[in-house]
Design an enzyme around this catalytic site. Structure first.
Site, PDB file in Angstrom:
ATOM      1  N   HIS A  70      21.777  -1.484 -14.800  1.00 14.75           N
ATOM      2  CA  HIS A  70      21.686  -2.811 -15.251  1.00 14.75           C
ATOM      3  C   HIS A  70      22.448  -3.826 -14.361  1.00 14.75           C
ATOM      4  O   HIS A  70      21.874  -5.140 -14.113  1.00 14.75           O
ATOM      5  CB  HIS A  70      22.154  -2.941 -16.592  1.00 14.75           C
ATOM      6  CG  HIS A  70      22.081  -4.255 -17.213  1.00 14.75           C
ATOM      7  ND1 HIS A  70      20.871  -4.615 -17.891  1.00 14.75           N
ATOM      8  CD2 HIS A  70      22.904  -5.227 -17.685  1.00 14.75           C
ATOM      9  CE1 HIS A  70      21.013  -5.936 -18.441  1.00 14.75           C
ATOM     10  NE2 HIS A  70      22.221  -6.097 -18.243  1.00 14.75           N
ATOM     11  N   ASP A 111      38.641  19.177 -33.346  1.00 16.36           N
ATOM     12  CA  ASP A 111      39.154  17.827 -33.343  1.00 16.36           C
ATOM     13  C   ASP A 111      38.577  16.735 -32.778  1.00 16.36           C
ATOM     14  O   ASP A 111      38.876  15.626 -32.432  1.00 16.36           O
ATOM     15  CB  ASP A 111      40.664  17.840 -32.830  1.00 16.36           C
ATOM     16  CG  ASP A 111      40.607  18.203 -31.524  1.00 16.36           C
ATOM     17  OD1 ASP A 111      39.789  18.495 -30.812  1.00 16.36           O
ATOM     18  OD2 ASP A 111      41.976  18.258 -31.170  1.00 16.36           O
ATOM     19  N   GLY A 112      37.414  17.278 -32.345  1.00 14.88           N
ATOM     20  CA  GLY A 112      36.377  16.091 -31.453  1.00 14.88           C
ATOM     21  C   GLY A 112      36.371  16.251 -29.975  1.00 14.88           C
ATOM     22  O   GLY A 112      36.039  15.628 -29.254  1.00 14.88           O
ATOM     23  N   GLY A 123      15.758  -3.252 -29.305  1.00 16.26           N
ATOM     24  CA  GLY A 123      14.350  -3.536 -29.388  1.00 16.26           C
ATOM     25  C   GLY A 123      14.186  -4.951 -29.564  1.00 16.26           C
ATOM     26  O   GLY A 123      13.047  -5.743 -29.639  1.00 16.26           O
ATOM     27  N   GLY A 124      15.367  -5.748 -29.778  1.00 18.19           N
ATOM     28  CA  GLY A 124      15.060  -7.101 -30.160  1.00 18.19           C
ATOM     29  C   GLY A 124      14.670  -7.953 -29.167  1.00 18.19           C
ATOM     30  O   GLY A 124      13.602  -8.985 -29.507  1.00 18.19           O
ATOM     31  N   THR A 125      14.993  -7.918 -27.882  1.00 22.46           N
ATOM     32  CA  THR A 125      14.481  -8.741 -26.760  1.00 22.46           C
ATOM     33  C   THR A 125      13.045  -8.528 -26.451  1.00 22.46           C
ATOM     34  O   THR A 125      11.939  -9.329 -26.453  1.00 22.46           O
ATOM     35  CB  THR A 125      15.013  -8.543 -25.537  1.00 22.46           C
ATOM     36  OG1 THR A 125      16.570  -8.845 -25.592  1.00 22.46           O
ATOM     37  CG2 THR A 125      14.636  -9.338 -24.304  1.00 22.46           C
ATOM     38  N   LYS A 165      16.312 -16.224 -21.600  1.00 24.31           N
ATOM     39  CA  LYS A 165      16.890 -15.589 -22.703  1.00 24.31           C
ATOM     40  C   LYS A 165      18.222 -16.032 -22.949  1.00 24.31           C
ATOM     41  O   LYS A 165      19.095 -16.230 -22.032  1.00 24.31           O
ATOM     42  CB  LYS A 165      17.039 -14.154 -22.503  1.00 24.31           C
ATOM     43  CG  LYS A 165      17.567 -13.290 -23.997  1.00 24.31           C
ATOM     44  CD  LYS A 165      17.505 -11.961 -23.930  1.00 24.31           C
ATOM     45  CE  LYS A 165      18.073 -11.615 -22.901  1.00 24.31           C
ATOM     46  NZ  LYS A 165      18.252  -9.909 -23.178  1.00 24.31           N
ATOM     47  N   GLN A 193      28.374  -4.489 -19.357  1.00 23.72           N
ATOM     48  CA  GLN A 193      29.568  -5.411 -19.454  1.00 23.72           C
ATOM     49  C   GLN A 193      29.998  -5.510 -17.797  1.00 23.72           C
ATOM     50  O   GLN A 193      30.860  -4.902 -17.358  1.00 23.72           O
ATOM     51  CB  GLN A 193      30.677  -4.832 -20.119  1.00 23.72           C
ATOM     52  CG  GLN A 193      32.066  -5.570 -20.177  1.00 23.72           C
ATOM     53  CD  GLN A 193      31.883  -6.856 -21.204  1.00 23.72           C
ATOM     54  OE1 GLN A 193      31.040  -7.028 -22.184  1.00 23.72           O
ATOM     55  NE2 GLN A 193      32.376  -7.892 -20.717  1.00 23.72           N
TER      56      GLN A 193
END
Length: 297
Positions: A126, A34-35, A222-224, A187, A93
């Site tokens: 982070h 069931d995970g 990978g956008g930044t 940014k 966050q």
């Protein structure tokens, strides 16, 4: 010392056990149909042992987090526990950006702050917000790249690039270690759509003919990195190198970064996901962690 590797450990636990000549075991784990997640510690540390639980929280962040909670429950009678997170998930966050949001970094840290947990060691988190907790010990995951950068790149022509102002302190650490200059992009991220816009600094002309080193803590989509690299190529950088502690490579991130003109990506081995590609070099950071723990303990 007794070192226990949890299922997300990318191999750091075994390496540390060898370097410290410590006892070592790996948690048994499975997933029920069931995970639901299950772990078991077949070998238990003696009551007087100083225990280290080693975990990385990527991939499968939720599962890796719950495994940590399960391990702490198994060892709830043990009085001397340390946690080493080679990658801490949910750290991005770290404050409320939009009304109605939680502070996920706080949830993770406070869930782990049991009375019998002495220290939580985190490699290059982070968020600086977690530093407000007195049991948190941060392991520098950026300056450790200085030796490999010196060996591979002509130092006299290096300039360090921070892709955003939030990463300036991180980039400055490597710039200071190498004795080179640093510049920072600005940014902007749309908190609703996730769209990124980068504003170029006035001193970007400095990068013409230089070996540029983009420094970041997490390479996710990978956008930044890709957008920063394209700007550097446009301004005639001779080389574009990426130094990133936690390389997650979500979806087509590697292809995106490759097509932006990046010459090399230096990653630390902080997550279990590892891509075999000539563009990527993985730095084994177990030696640096061992040195840090030797100083701290």
């Amino acid at each position: 010392m007794y070192i226990i590797s949890l299922p997300g450990d990318p191999g750091i636990g075994r390496s540390l056990a060898e370097k410290f000549d410590a006892e070592y075991s790996e948690a048994f784990s499975k997933i029920f149909p069931d995970g639901e997640t299950y772990i078991r510690l077949d070998k238990r540390p003696a009551s007087e042992d100083e225990v280290f639980l080693i975990q990385s929280m990527y991939p499968d962040q939720d599962r890796r987090f719950f495994e940590l909670l399960e391990a702490l429950d198994i060892l709830r009678q043990h009085k001397n526990i340390n946690i080493l997170l080679t990658y801490m998930a949910y750290a991005r966050q770290d404050k409320i950006f939009l009304e109605g949001e939680p502070i996920s970094a706080r949830i993770v840290v406070e869930s782990l702050l049991k009375d019998n947990v002495r220290n939580i060691f985190v490699v290059e988190p982070h968020s600086n917000m977690i530093l407000s907790y007195n049991k948190i010990r941060v392991i520098d995951g950026v300056s450790i790249f200085s030796d490999i950068i010196k060996r591979e790149i002509e130092t006299e022509k290096i300039i360090i690039i921070s892709p955003d102002q939030g990463g300036v302190e991180r980039a400055r650490r490597l710039a200071t270690k190498l004795g080179v200059d640093m510049i920072s992009f600005i940014k902007y991220r749309d908190r609703h759509t996730g769209e990124i816009r980068i504003e170029m600094p006035a001193d970007l002309h400095k990068i013409s003919g230089m070996n540029t080193v983009i420094v970041d803590d997490i390479l996710s989509t990978g956008g930044t990195i890709a957008e920063s690299a394209e700007i550097l190529r446009r301004y005639k950088a001779e080389k574009v190198i990426v130094v990133c502690t936690h390389c997650l490579f979500v979806s087509n991130a590697l292809d995106k970064v490759r097509s932006s003109g990046v010459d090399k990506i230096y990653c630390a081995n902080t997550v279990k996901k590892k891509i075999n590609d000539p563009l990527i070099y993985y730095l084994d950071i177990s030696r640096y962690i061992k040195d840090f723990l030797s100083r701290e303990l």
